[in-house]
Write a protein that holds these residues in place. Sequence first.
Motif, mmCIF file in Angstrom:
data_model
loop_
_atom_site.group_PDB
_atom_site.id
_atom_site.type_symbol
_atom_site.label_atom_id
_atom_site.label_comp_id
_atom_site.label_asym_id
_atom_site.label_seq_id
_atom_site.Cartn_x
_atom_site.Cartn_y
_atom_site.Cartn_z
ATOM 1 N N LEU A 61 0.834 -1.203 0.000
ATOM 2 C CA LEU A 61 0.000 0.000 0.000
ATOM 3 C C LEU A 61 0.869 1.255 0.000
ATOM 4 O O LEU A 61 2.051 1.193 0.305
ATOM 5 C CB LEU A 61 -0.907 -0.085 1.206
ATOM 6 N N VAL A 62 0.266 2.385 -0.384
ATOM 7 C CA VAL A 62 0.947 3.680 -0.402
ATOM 8 C C VAL A 62 0.230 4.633 0.539
ATOM 9 O O VAL A 62 -0.995 4.740 0.495
ATOM 10 C CB VAL A 62 0.959 4.293 -1.825
ATOM 11 N N VAL A 63 0.991 5.307 1.390
ATOM 12 C CA VAL A 63 0.448 6.370 2.241
ATOM 13 C C VAL A 63 1.099 7.678 1.807
ATOM 14 O O VAL A 63 2.320 7.798 1.835
ATOM 15 C CB VAL A 63 0.734 6.113 3.735
ATOM 16 N N ASN A 64 0.293 8.627 1.391
ATOM 17 C CA ASN A 64 0.792 9.919 0.921
ATOM 18 C C ASN A 64 0.147 11.025 1.757
ATOM 19 O O ASN A 64 -0.996 11.408 1.510
ATOM 20 C CB ASN A 64 0.477 10.101 -0.560
ATOM 21 N N LEU A 65 0.864 11.512 2.747
ATOM 22 C CA LEU A 65 0.311 12.533 3.643
ATOM 23 C C LEU A 65 0.426 13.936 3.071
ATOM 24 O O LEU A 65 -0.219 14.859 3.561
ATOM 25 C CB LEU A 65 1.015 12.467 5.004
ATOM 26 N N GLU A 66 1.246 14.102 2.030
ATOM 27 C CA GLU A 66 1.433 15.412 1.395
ATOM 28 C C GLU A 66 0.942 15.329 -0.034
ATOM 29 O O GLU A 66 1.710 15.172 -0.970
ATOM 30 C CB GLU A 66 2.914 15.826 1.434
ATOM 31 N N GLY A 67 -0.359 15.402 -0.234
ATOM 32 C CA GLY A 67 -0.934 15.272 -1.561
ATOM 33 C C GLY A 67 -0.652 16.462 -2.451
ATOM 34 O O GLY A 67 -0.184 17.511 -2.001
ATOM 35 N N VAL A 68 -0.940 16.296 -3.755
ATOM 36 C CA VAL A 68 -0.743 17.376 -4.729
ATOM 37 C C VAL A 68 -1.598 18.579 -4.354
ATOM 38 O O VAL A 68 -1.171 19.724 -4.436
ATOM 39 C CB VAL A 68 -1.097 16.887 -6.152
#
Length: 227
Positions: A157-164
Amino acid sequence: MSDVLDLVEMLGRRSQPISVSAAAVSLGLPKSSCHRLLTLLVAKGYVERVEGKLYRLVRPVGLGGLTPFQSKLAGIAEPILAAAALRSGVSSFLTVLLGSGCLRYIVKKLPAGQEMVYDRDISRDREPSLVASGKCLLAYGSAADTKEAEAIRAAGLVVNLEGVMEGASGVAAPIFSVSGECLAAVNLAGPRSRFSGRSLDTIIAECRTTADAITAHLAESAEGAAS
């Protein structure tokens, strides 16, 4: 007619171009028949020939601009994603990689009763490397040999806390075919304030559960079609 639809669906599931021989083996067709169908699709503008001998889908067909397989996948995923948005309190999306290399959102479900809701315009395709679901799909591609891709596959899985989009975060998990090919990704996204502590743990668990549920329903659908 069914052979050409099977070919279009197979191309629509792939993120990388394929040779005539590989396509023929995948579909159980004579190489000459497969080459004839690919030539027809190239002439009609649905498929393009790349690197001299490889083919990829460039113009989706079917309802809403989706391939037949993508339409089927969207139908399976829609109620599961709606339930995920309700349980998690954040928006849920289904994404696929196109033959062109772009990312397409094919289902969007927004949570009800939330003061702040993360919405996204899914009418345009995007660069996959910039968003959580795109990074997830790229990590399972045939050319994914980077350390980031290895870490994503190890975590599942991917966790992206700083989205575009400023103030937004997201989590994404892969959806697989019966043969283990990554077909699509589930993305749960919302205000960054929701993605911390126990809330983040809950969203991660929901994302995994949702992706696994869609994978299971695809397998059941495939078994039903084969029987």
